[in-house]
Design an enzyme around this catalytic site. Sequence first.
Site, PDB file in Angstrom:
ATOM      1  N   GLU A 149       5.594  -9.622  15.670  1.00  0.00           N
ATOM      2  CA  GLU A 149       4.968 -10.200  16.872  1.00  0.00           C
ATOM      3  C   GLU A 149       5.329 -11.700  16.970  1.00  0.00           C
ATOM      4  O   GLU A 149       5.698 -12.192  18.018  1.00  0.00           O
ATOM      5  CB  GLU A 149       3.454 -10.009  16.776  1.00  0.00           C
ATOM      6  CG  GLU A 149       2.758 -10.204  18.089  1.00  0.00           C
ATOM      7  CD  GLU A 149       1.255 -10.011  17.933  1.00  0.00           C
ATOM      8  OE1 GLU A 149       0.807  -9.492  16.893  1.00  0.00           O
ATOM      9  OE2 GLU A 149       0.540 -10.404  18.878  1.00  0.00           O
ATOM     10  N   ARG A 182       0.821  -1.227   0.000  1.00  0.00           N
ATOM     11  CA  ARG A 182       0.000   0.000   0.000  1.00  0.00           C
ATOM     12  C   ARG A 182       0.847   1.265   0.000  1.00  0.00           C
ATOM     13  O   ARG A 182       0.428   2.297  -0.511  1.00  0.00           O
ATOM     14  CB  ARG A 182      -0.990  -0.018   1.168  1.00  0.00           C
ATOM     15  CG  ARG A 182      -2.252  -0.761   0.810  1.00  0.00           C
ATOM     16  CD  ARG A 182      -2.989  -1.183   2.023  1.00  0.00           C
ATOM     17  NE  ARG A 182      -2.227  -2.178   2.750  1.00  0.00           N
ATOM     18  CZ  ARG A 182      -2.408  -2.488   4.015  1.00  0.00           C
ATOM     19  NH1 ARG A 182      -3.290  -1.852   4.719  1.00  0.00           N
ATOM     20  NH2 ARG A 182      -1.682  -3.427   4.578  1.00  0.00           N
TER      21      ARG A 182
HETATM   22  P1  AMP Z   1       3.939  -1.582  11.925  1.00  0.00           P
HETATM   23  O1  AMP Z   1       5.280  -2.112  11.496  1.00  0.00           O
HETATM   24  O2  AMP Z   1       3.424  -2.302  13.130  1.00  0.00           O
HETATM   25  O3  AMP Z   1       3.957  -0.080  12.125  1.00  0.00           O
HETATM   26  O4  AMP Z   1       2.881  -1.911  10.802  1.00  0.00           O
HETATM   27  C1  AMP Z   1       3.238  -1.679   9.519  1.00  0.00           C
HETATM   28  C2  AMP Z   1       2.273  -2.084   8.457  1.00  0.00           C
HETATM   29  O5  AMP Z   1       1.239  -2.958   8.860  1.00  0.00           O
HETATM   30  C3  AMP Z   1       1.624  -0.833   7.932  1.00  0.00           C
HETATM   31  O6  AMP Z   1       2.318  -0.444   6.787  1.00  0.00           O
HETATM   32  C4  AMP Z   1       0.227  -1.265   7.586  1.00  0.00           C
HETATM   33  O7  AMP Z   1       0.147  -1.501   6.202  1.00  0.00           O
HETATM   34  C5  AMP Z   1      -0.002  -2.542   8.334  1.00  0.00           C
HETATM   35  N1  AMP Z   1      -0.925  -2.376   9.451  1.00  0.00           N
HETATM   36  C6  AMP Z   1      -0.644  -2.534  10.763  1.00  0.00           C
HETATM   37  N2  AMP Z   1      -1.730  -2.385  11.528  1.00  0.00           N
HETATM   38  C7  AMP Z   1      -2.745  -2.095  10.678  1.00  0.00           C
HETATM   39  C8  AMP Z   1      -4.149  -1.820  10.848  1.00  0.00           C
HETATM   40  N3  AMP Z   1      -4.746  -1.811  12.051  1.00  0.00           N
HETATM   41  N4  AMP Z   1      -4.873  -1.548   9.747  1.00  0.00           N
HETATM   42  C9  AMP Z   1      -4.301  -1.553   8.520  1.00  0.00           C
HETATM   43  N5  AMP Z   1      -3.011  -1.822   8.290  1.00  0.00           N
HETATM   44  C10 AMP Z   1      -2.241  -2.086   9.355  1.00  0.00           C
END
Ligand code: AMP
Length: 174
Positions: A99, A62
């Site tokens: 995770e 995305r």
């Molecule tokens: P993070 O590394 O945890 O910041 O998550 C990174 C990626 O996970 C982001 O680029 C989002 O595309 C996806 N992501 C994480 N949580 C969500 C959520 N609640 N809704 C949509 N996409 C999410």
Amino acid sequence: MKKADMLSRVIRDVPDFPKKGIIFKDITTLLQDAASFKTAIDVLYQHYKKEKIDSVVCVEARGFILGAALAYKLNAGLVLVRKKGKLPYKIYSITYALEYGTDTLQIHKDAVKKNSRVLIVDDVLATGGTIAAVSRLLKKCKANICGVAFLIELTFLNGRKKLKGYPVTSIIKY
Ligand code: AMP
């Protein structure tokens, strides 16, 4: 109505996707609405138009959508960070903790020039792990990270903590 509120209205919450307990922020409903997609890119553009950005860096999948439109408007190059095994040329790699387990992101070694001004863009800042990994890849390239921009920030996950030292901007905060 504020632009952030207008955009927030067209983002769809999907509970328990991809697994129980997660409220997935579905931006397909924003992207498919011409006025909302344009507003989202324009808001980001206004924020960075004076920063003389050389490259917009984004992560699949995305991130590519927002990154490409924003790079075009900023008259900047587009740099793709990809999952392991997708990039064909010489690469830098970073493996980071999820995770459960680990993931690996890669960038072409010649994707950004030393000291060039780069902006990282992604759709959602959740835990910040992904973009922290991207920032480490860009450090290997010796790029100058001028900003990190998100459409959505899930503030309760404290992702900004992992991006300390970088100017982080998000349009919609939950
Ligand atoms: P993070 O590394 O945890 O910041 O998550 C990174 C990626 O996970 C982001 O680029 C989002 O595309 C996806 N992501 C994480 N949580 C969500 C959520 N609640 N809704 C949509 N996409 C999410």
